[in-house]
Design an enzyme around this catalytic site. Structure first.
Site, short mmCIF file in Angstrom:
data_model
loop_
_atom_site.label_atom_id
_atom_site.label_comp_id
_atom_site.label_asym_id
_atom_site.label_seq_id
_atom_site.Cartn_x
_atom_site.Cartn_y
_atom_site.Cartn_z
CB SER A 8 -0.90 0.01 1.24
OG SER A 8 -1.41 1.32 1.42
CG HIS A 31 -3.86 -1.56 -1.60
ND1 HIS A 31 -4.96 -2.34 -1.89
CD2 HIS A 31 -4.23 -0.76 -0.56
CE1 HIS A 31 -5.95 -2.03 -1.07
NE2 HIS A 31 -5.54 -1.08 -0.25
CG ASP A 33 -5.11 2.41 0.98
OD1 ASP A 33 -6.05 1.60 0.89
OD2 ASP A 33 -3.96 2.08 1.35
CG MET A 35 -8.44 7.11 2.59
SD MET A 35 -7.67 7.05 4.20
CE MET A 35 -6.74 5.51 4.06
CG HIS A 64 -9.25 0.09 -0.40
ND1 HIS A 64 -8.64 -0.12 0.82
CD2 HIS A 64 -10.58 0.03 -0.17
CE1 HIS A 64 -9.56 -0.32 1.74
NE2 HIS A 64 -10.74 -0.22 1.18
CG MET A 66 -11.39 3.15 2.16
SD MET A 66 -9.84 3.08 3.07
CE MET A 66 -8.69 3.19 1.70
CG MET A 135 -11.61 -2.69 5.21
SD MET A 135 -10.03 -2.21 4.46
CE MET A 135 -9.17 -1.44 5.84
N GLY A 143 -0.87 1.62 9.73
CA GLY A 143 -0.19 1.45 11.01
C GLY A 143 -1.04 1.01 12.19
CG ASP A 173 -6.16 -2.91 3.23
OD1 ASP A 173 -5.11 -2.65 3.84
OD2 ASP A 173 -6.77 -2.09 2.51
N GLY A 174 -4.81 -4.44 6.30
CA GLY A 174 -4.69 -3.74 7.57
C GLY A 174 -3.98 -4.53 8.65
N GLY A 175 -2.88 -3.98 9.13
CA GLY A 175 -2.18 -4.57 10.28
C GLY A 175 -1.47 -5.87 9.99
N GLY A 195 1.11 -2.03 4.18
CA GLY A 195 1.60 -0.66 4.04
C GLY A 195 2.83 -0.45 4.88
CB SER A 196 3.29 0.38 8.47
OG SER A 196 2.28 -0.50 8.90
C1 DX5 Z 1 -6.33 1.55 5.63
C2 DX5 Z 1 -5.87 1.18 4.25
C3 DX5 Z 1 -4.74 0.23 4.21
C4 DX5 Z 1 -3.47 0.69 4.88
C5 DX5 Z 1 -2.80 -0.52 5.45
O1 DX5 Z 1 -7.57 2.19 5.58
O2 DX5 Z 1 -6.94 0.60 3.53
O3 DX5 Z 1 -4.49 -0.17 2.88
O4 DX5 Z 1 -2.59 1.34 4.03
O5 DX5 Z 1 -1.72 -0.12 6.19
P1 DX5 Z 1 -0.98 -1.07 7.22
O6 DX5 Z 1 -0.44 -2.22 6.46
O7 DX5 Z 1 0.07 -0.20 7.80
O8 DX5 Z 1 -2.01 -1.49 8.24
ZN ZN Z 2 -6.45 -0.30 1.50
#
Ligand code: DX5
Ligand code: ZN
Length: 214
Positions: A8, A31, A33, A35, A64, A66, A135, A143, A173-175, A195-196
């Site tokens: 991401s 990926h 994001d 928003m 993605h 959002m 999600m 993060g 996706d996430g964490g 992402g992170s």
């Molecule tokens: C959050 C995003 C994710 C985010 C994931 O709303 O949809 O794609 O970048 O980041 P990490 O991998 O750090 O949780």
């Molecule tokens: Zn995402």
């Protein structure tokens, strides 16, 4: 099926995007994001930036959205170069129509579910989806910590897809980090968003390679 990885961009250094994208050229997707500050409490970027990114990568763009009422922007994000468009079930009154709009652009369509949304809501939609994005944090920020109940949700969805022979991938996706990756893949995830764990690492290419090894 081989596990695929979608780093991401959210966690990348935006002052050198072109170089950052080069670092993860061995990934399977990029990926993105998007928003809008309404559907989620954060604002990122729109089709203008995606159009620029498209010029600098051969990776399929996994966008993605959002954003609230995504039907308003499907054409813009498709024309910007998205190869997959994923929208949130919770963000529109007419999810089936939105999926039709995405397909009409000739690209792949996905639906994302927030952590509290049950997978049963997808029962009549699954045959038409290329992917479901589970999600595993509340959308809006990178993060955050993985919500443990999501492993059972992935497994449940995987069972339904397998039992019906649907041609639909599960993206999570996430964490996601090296320490919980295995349980998520074993539950049935096909595409891992990170992402992170990737762009937040000192060496993103090495971080991606390490995740692949697991
Ligand atoms: C959050 C995003 C994710 C985010 C994931 O709303 O949809 O794609 O970048 O980041 P990490 O991998 O750090 O949780
Ligand atoms: Zn995402």
């Amino acid at each position: 099926m081989k596990t695929e990885f979608a780093p991401s961009l959210l966690a990348a250094d935006f002052s050198k995007l072109k170089d950052q994208i080069q670092l993860i050229k061995d990934a399977d997707y990029l990926h993105l994001d998007v928003m809008d500050g309404i559907y989620v409490p954060n604002i990122t970027f729109g089709p203008g930036l995606i159009k620029v990114i498209k010029k600098h990568t051969d990776l399929p763009l996994d966008t993605h959205l959002m954003i609230t009422k995504p039907e308003r922007y499907i054409k813009d994000f498709a024309e910007a170069g998205s190869d997959i468009l994923t929208v949130h079930l919770e963000a529109t009154d007419h999810i089936h129509r939105v999926i039709q709009l995405i397909k009409a652009e000739g690209i792949k369509a996905g639906v994302s579910l927030n952590p509290a949304t049950p997978i049963e809501t997808l029962e009549y939609l699954l045959p038409e989806l290329d992917q479901v994005l589970i999600m595993s944090v509340n959308p809006g920020f990178g993060g955050q910590s993985y919500i443990p109940q999501m492993t059972e949700k992935i497994a449940k969805l995987n069972k339904i897809i397998e039992a019906n022979n649907y041609d639909c991938k599960i993206e999570v996706d996430g964490g996601i980090k090296t320490f919980n990756l295995k349980e998520i893949v074993e539950a049935g995830a096909d595409i891992i968003v990170a992402g992170s764990a990737i762009f937040g690492a000192k060496k993103p290419a090495a971080a991606l390679a390490e995740m692949r090894d697991i």
